[in-house]
Scaffold this active site. Structure first.
Site, PDB file in Angstrom:
ATOM      1  N   LYS A 147     -32.742  16.834 -21.017  1.00 38.12           N
ATOM      2  CA  LYS A 147     -33.269  17.401 -19.771  1.00 38.12           C
ATOM      3  C   LYS A 147     -34.224  18.568 -20.001  1.00 38.12           C
ATOM      4  O   LYS A 147     -35.202  18.713 -19.262  1.00 38.12           O
ATOM      5  CB  LYS A 147     -32.128  17.839 -18.855  1.00 38.12           C
ATOM      6  CG  LYS A 147     -31.304  19.017 -19.348  1.00 38.12           C
ATOM      7  CD  LYS A 147     -30.204  19.350 -18.361  1.00 38.12           C
ATOM      8  CE  LYS A 147     -29.335  20.507 -18.858  1.00 38.12           C
ATOM      9  NZ  LYS A 147     -30.035  21.779 -18.915  1.00 38.12           N
ATOM     10  N   THR A 148     -33.956  19.401 -21.013  1.00 38.30           N
ATOM     11  CA  THR A 148     -34.839  20.543 -21.259  1.00 38.30           C
ATOM     12  C   THR A 148     -36.224  20.062 -21.678  1.00 38.30           C
ATOM     13  O   THR A 148     -37.245  20.614 -21.251  1.00 38.30           O
ATOM     14  CB  THR A 148     -34.252  21.464 -22.353  1.00 38.30           C
ATOM     15  OG1 THR A 148     -32.934  21.864 -21.962  1.00 38.30           O
ATOM     16  CG2 THR A 148     -35.111  22.693 -22.528  1.00 38.30           C
ATOM     17  N   ASP A 202     -33.066  24.479 -13.103  1.00 35.89           N
ATOM     18  CA  ASP A 202     -32.185  23.782 -14.048  1.00 35.89           C
ATOM     19  C   ASP A 202     -30.727  23.998 -13.638  1.00 35.89           C
ATOM     20  O   ASP A 202     -30.395  24.960 -12.944  1.00 35.89           O
ATOM     21  CB  ASP A 202     -32.416  24.330 -15.452  1.00 35.89           C
ATOM     22  CG  ASP A 202     -31.808  23.445 -16.528  1.00 35.89           C
ATOM     23  OD1 ASP A 202     -31.394  22.310 -16.213  1.00 35.89           O
ATOM     24  OD2 ASP A 202     -31.748  23.894 -17.691  1.00 35.89           O
ATOM     25  N   GLU A 203     -29.843  23.115 -14.070  1.00 33.04           N
ATOM     26  CA  GLU A 203     -28.402  23.206 -13.784  1.00 33.04           C
ATOM     27  C   GLU A 203     -28.144  23.386 -12.285  1.00 33.04           C
ATOM     28  O   GLU A 203     -27.337  24.218 -11.863  1.00 33.04           O
ATOM     29  CB  GLU A 203     -27.771  24.373 -14.574  1.00 33.04           C
ATOM     30  CG  GLU A 203     -27.974  24.303 -16.069  1.00 33.04           C
ATOM     31  CD  GLU A 203     -27.143  23.219 -16.752  1.00 33.04           C
ATOM     32  OE1 GLU A 203     -26.463  22.462 -16.044  1.00 33.04           O
ATOM     33  OE2 GLU A 203     -27.200  23.127 -17.989  1.00 33.04           O
ATOM     34  N   GLN A 262     -21.111  17.290 -14.097  1.00 35.33           N
ATOM     35  CA  GLN A 262     -20.875  18.497 -14.889  1.00 35.33           C
ATOM     36  C   GLN A 262     -20.772  19.747 -14.015  1.00 35.33           C
ATOM     37  O   GLN A 262     -20.961  20.861 -14.494  1.00 35.33           O
ATOM     38  CB  GLN A 262     -21.992  18.687 -15.921  1.00 35.33           C
ATOM     39  CG  GLN A 262     -22.054  17.578 -16.956  1.00 35.33           C
ATOM     40  CD  GLN A 262     -23.033  17.884 -18.079  1.00 35.33           C
ATOM     41  OE1 GLN A 262     -22.833  18.777 -18.896  1.00 35.33           O
ATOM     42  NE2 GLN A 262     -24.126  17.141 -18.113  1.00 35.33           N
ATOM     43  N   ARG A 302     -19.255  17.218 -25.491  1.00 35.73           N
ATOM     44  CA  ARG A 302     -19.734  18.258 -26.426  1.00 35.73           C
ATOM     45  C   ARG A 302     -19.758  17.714 -27.855  1.00 35.73           C
ATOM     46  O   ARG A 302     -20.445  18.260 -28.718  1.00 35.73           O
ATOM     47  CB  ARG A 302     -18.830  19.495 -26.400  1.00 35.73           C
ATOM     48  CG  ARG A 302     -18.726  20.271 -25.095  1.00 35.73           C
ATOM     49  CD  ARG A 302     -20.043  20.579 -24.452  1.00 35.73           C
ATOM     50  NE  ARG A 302     -20.388  19.540 -23.484  1.00 35.73           N
ATOM     51  CZ  ARG A 302     -21.595  19.372 -22.972  1.00 35.73           C
ATOM     52  NH1 ARG A 302     -22.592  20.130 -23.358  1.00 35.73           N
ATOM     53  NH2 ARG A 302     -21.834  18.422 -22.091  1.00 35.73           N
TER      54      ARG A 302
END
Length: 842
Positions: free
Chosen positions: A44-45, A245-246, A293, A650
């Site tokens: 995503k980044t 973002d997020e 998330q 993770r």
């Protein structure tokens, strides 16, 4: 189409040539509202930074027209770094920051329009806690029943929902006026009335101190944009592209802030002929997030923001990123299977081209201590036999309380580790003292920090002097500093108190003048404060070894200030204080690219956004994970399941999951059922090294002859669990593992007193109890370990020669007989006389 000449004009293929089809579609999308549903590890980044570069090079936007919001300074720095590689140095001038940093810039520029002077102080948690305690003292309510932490949590909820003090007072305490003296909250029977009164008084005192807390940065910015149409219009014209973002972690106040900055509700029509967002109409909004998330509901995050995006923003489009570039397919299949049990989610299935990889390794231990020992043994094996770096391994848990047994296991196995979530650099007492001086210099109205430094270092100005100054300040209607500056007018003040007060006032005035002359050199101001205040001299004179480390911390603070000067063209003291105030927990996480040589221990909430080749998910039991409060609450259980999804994803190469059949809770041993999340993972994905604990096997009758299989460690013998010799003879059955307060009851049953053949034969050995000497009062003991009570704070870790690892839960300053209360987990909570206690601070 005009374009900033400083922007490197990359051709379209350079921006999307190496992206998958969904990523490329998201980068190129032309429209007013875009939701990029980015699954864990889906890049995503990269997509977000490429989209910004696309907006600048293909839509013709100027860098100043872009606002990019992230949740941590670390993420913002990474995004800025990637942008610099794409578009050049111009990226360093862009608004790429956290919500809070962006709001600080807005409030510094226009905050005076709503009564907030540009030099305002940003209070951290400790400052807010101190302010609540002062209010509690003035209003006479019980801080044990209504703790500062619980009150601040309630105030944070009010602010996250944009609920103002007037609204709360009108509903619960219409007769109260903020600033009112003599009001007794103790007479109120309804807690909501107390919360309303304290909230109003808290905000009143923040305003009087020209200060804000973290939540205020968002709330006051929304207030500014709503109260001042011209300011809102300025930002509508300035920011034509807003990227967040997020997005799944935003709360209601942040959601409203985005709408206000974008002008979504301003009623302006877009320029239909423009290539991009044009110069009028609402800004184009891109949000990136993953509803699976969303794990911060306890901080006010509202999952509905991302779930309802398409309804909230006209003509919105959603593009899902499902290809994962981090984990193996086995790990992804487990995550997909678990999260599929949540209802009402947008379907998404992660996949990877990397292959199936290893099965998930699982282990059921008898106790939390044995769970920790098994994990330590596996880590040792991975490092020794497979060459895995310690820094490539992370151990994650649901709650901080679980870390104690895990730490003990790693310590006994001599495995180096770092615990994320300990005392932060800027929270250390000596660093906080210097920052308090700097805050008081920049903002003399800041009563909290001015009162903190009044007698630091000690200058004969104790509680009596502070109360005299406070009362005088109230009488003259001024700040605490006004009371100090006019101390000669205080009736009944002795020369013994007045003289050091006047010296303090003169010193602060001279420091303020020095700061004004050297405002662009915060490091020099820090040095001057250290010298003039006497803080550095006091620590250097001390014979305490810990004070030498404090000197090093102050040296580090000065280095941080110097680094800030080098990296900031328009450096100021206020700007330096701003950077220290806006450091978040997640910004202090280790850099994954560096080899620290240590295993990382952290909570699952802290782990979000990180990745490790090897991950241990511990405490997989009902009541531990998922948490006990989620058992009867569907929404809480859904959040716990999302947390499990985050934890599973993770892991890059190999995931371990462990549980304990018995865990100590509130001083008692409790039998724990396996987590339902384990049942939700398909059986073919898991390689169970031990599926049932010893007591569970006994109940299920797996073994007919218990005398052959029941081992010396209070559990069944397992070929899979071979403890390394580094654990030593005291690792199993010792007091630190089982003891009298152990998971399995008294030592005579499972402790070190029953081992080997004696346990099999049922032989009873009678020992004669030694004659006890008469007890001696602790206060009469002459021993002294030279430890100081002020060096210990709640939350500090200590190790005791007898009880092992513990956490400080209370510290009472009683001079020579100071008492430390420490929670040693299975050994219980102990009150220790500090000077004779065989402890060491870690």
């Amino acid at each position: 189409m005009q374009q900033d000449p400083d922007v490197i004009a990359r051709p379209p293929e350079a921006l999307i040539g190496d992206l998958n089809p969904q990523q490329a579609e998201a980068v190129q999308y032309r429209g007013p509202a875009l939701l990029i549903g980015a699954g864990a590890g889906s890049g995503k980044t990269r997509v977000l930074t490429r989209r910004i570069a696309w907006i600048l090079t293909q839509f013709g936007a100027w860098p100043s027209q872009v606002l990019a919001i992230t949740f941590t300074n670390k993420a913002a720095a990474e995004m800025r770094e990637r942008l610099e590689s794409l578009i050049g140095p111009v990226a360093s001038r862009m608004w790429v920051s956290t919500f809070h940093s962006a709001c600080v810039r807005i409030l510094r520029r226009d905050g005076e329009r709503i009564g907030l002077k540009s030099g305002f102080t940003i209070y951290d948690t400790a400052d807010c806690d101190r302010l609540i305690k002062l209010i509690a003292n003035d209003f006479n309510f019980d801080v044990k029943r209504y703790t500062p932490r619980s009150i601040l949590a309630r105030i944070s909820d009010y602010k996250n929902n944009l609920t103002g003090t007037r609204e709360m007072l009108a509903q619960y305490a219409p007769d109260f006026k903020p600033g009112q003296r003599g009001y007794r909250v103790g007479r109120i029977g309804n807690p909501e009335e107390l919360y309303a009164v304290v909230y109003a008084e808290y905000q009143h005192r923040l305003a009087a101190a020209n200060a804000v807390d973290f939540d205020d940065l968002i709330v006051r910015t929304v207030e500014l944009l709503r109260a001042c149409p011209d300011v809102a219009e300025y930002y509508h014209r300035k920011f034509r592209y807003i990227l967040v973002d997020e997005y799944q972690d935003t709360n209601h106040a942040q959601y409203v802030l985005i709408r206000e900055l974008a002008g979504v509700d301003a009623g302006e029509h877009a320029d239909m002929g423009a290539v991009g967002a044009g110069r009028v109409g609402p800004a184009w909004i891109t949000v990136v997030g993953d509803s699976d998330q969303s794990i911060y509901a306890f901080r006010g995050a509202d999952i509905r923001n991302i779930q309802d995006f398409e309804q909230d923003f006209p003509n919105a489009k959603t593009i899902m990123l499902e290809q994962n570039y981090r984990s193996t397919q086995t790990i992804l299949d487990a995550a997909n299977a678990v999260i599929a049990h949540n209802e009402g989610r947008k379907p998404k299935r992660l996949w990877t081209a990397a292959g199936a990889g290893e099965q998930i390794t699982a282990y059921a231990a008898d106790t939390a201590q044995l769970e920790a020992h098994w994990i330590a043994a596996q880590i040792k094996r991975l490092h020794t036999d497979d060459g895995v770096r310690y820094s490539d391994i992370a151990v994650m848990y649901r709650a901080n309380a679980q870390s104690r047994s895990l730490e003990e296991g790693l310590i006994q196995a001599r495995v180096p580790y770092q615990l994320i979530g300990g005392t932060k650099f800027y929270e250390r007492r000596e660093v906080k003292d210097v920052l308090a001086y700097l805050q008081a210099i920049v903002n003399p109205a800041d009563d909290i920090n001015m009162r903190r430094i009044l007698n630091v270092p000690k200058r004969g100005l104790g509680a009596r002097a502070e109360s005299q100054v406070t009362l005088h300040a109230q009488q003259i209607g001024g700040t605490f500093w006004d009371g100090v500056a006019h101390a000669d007018q205080i009736e009944g003040m002795t020369a013994r108190t007045l003289n050091p007060l006047m010296r303090f006032a003169q010193m602060m005035q001279e420091l303020r003048e020095f700061a004004q002359e050297h405002d662009a050199k915060p490091s020099q101001i820090v040095a001057e404060v250290l010298e003039r205040s006497g803080l550095l001299e006091e620590l250097k004179k001390s014979q305490d070894p810990q004070d030498q480390s404090r000197v090093e911390n102050l040296s580090q603070l000065q280095s941080v200030a110097a680094e800030y000067e080098q990296n900031t063209p328009d450096a100021t003291l206020a700007g330096f204080l701003e950077t220290t105030a806006l450091v978040a927990d997640s910004d202090q996480l280790p850099d994954e690219s560096q080899d620290s040589g240590k295993v990382t221990l952290m909570t699952l909430h802290t782990a979000k956004g990180l990745e490790y080749p090897i991950v241990f998910l511990t405490g997989m039991e009902q009541g531990t994970f998922p948490h006990a409060r989620a058992m009867e609450d569907t929404s809480e259980l859904s959040e716990e399941r999302r947390l499990a999804y985050v934890g599973i994803t993770r892991a890059k190469r190999h995931l371990f999951v462990t549980r304990a059949a018995v865990r100590a809770q509130w001083g008692r041993s409790a039998e724990m059922m396996p987590s339902q999340f384990l049942d939700e993972i398909p059986a073919n994905l898991i390689d169970w090294k031990r599926k049932e604990a010893g007591m569970e096997r006994m109940r299920s009758g797996w073994r007919a002859n218990a005398s052959h299989d029941f081992g010396a460690h209070g559990g069944w013998n397992d070929d899979e669990f071979n403890a390394p010799s580094s654990f030593g003879g005291s690792s199993y059955g010792s007091r630190s593992s089982y003891g009298s307060g152990s998971s399995y009851g008294s030592r005579s049953t499972y402790g070190s007193g029953v081992r080997g053949s004696a346990a099999h034969a049922g032989k009873v050995t009678t020992r004669r109890a030694p004659v006890r000497q008469p007890a001696q009062p602790a206060s009469s003991l002459k021993a002294d370990n030279h430890l100081r009570i002020e060096d210990f704070a709640v939350g500090d870790k200590v190790t005791h020669d007898k009880f092992g690892l513990g956490t400080v839960v209370d510290a009472q300053d009683k001079g020579r007989n100071s008492v430390l209360t420490v929670d040693f987990g299975s050994s219980g909570v102990k009150r220790l006389m500090l000077r004779v206690a065989p402890i060491e601070k870690l």
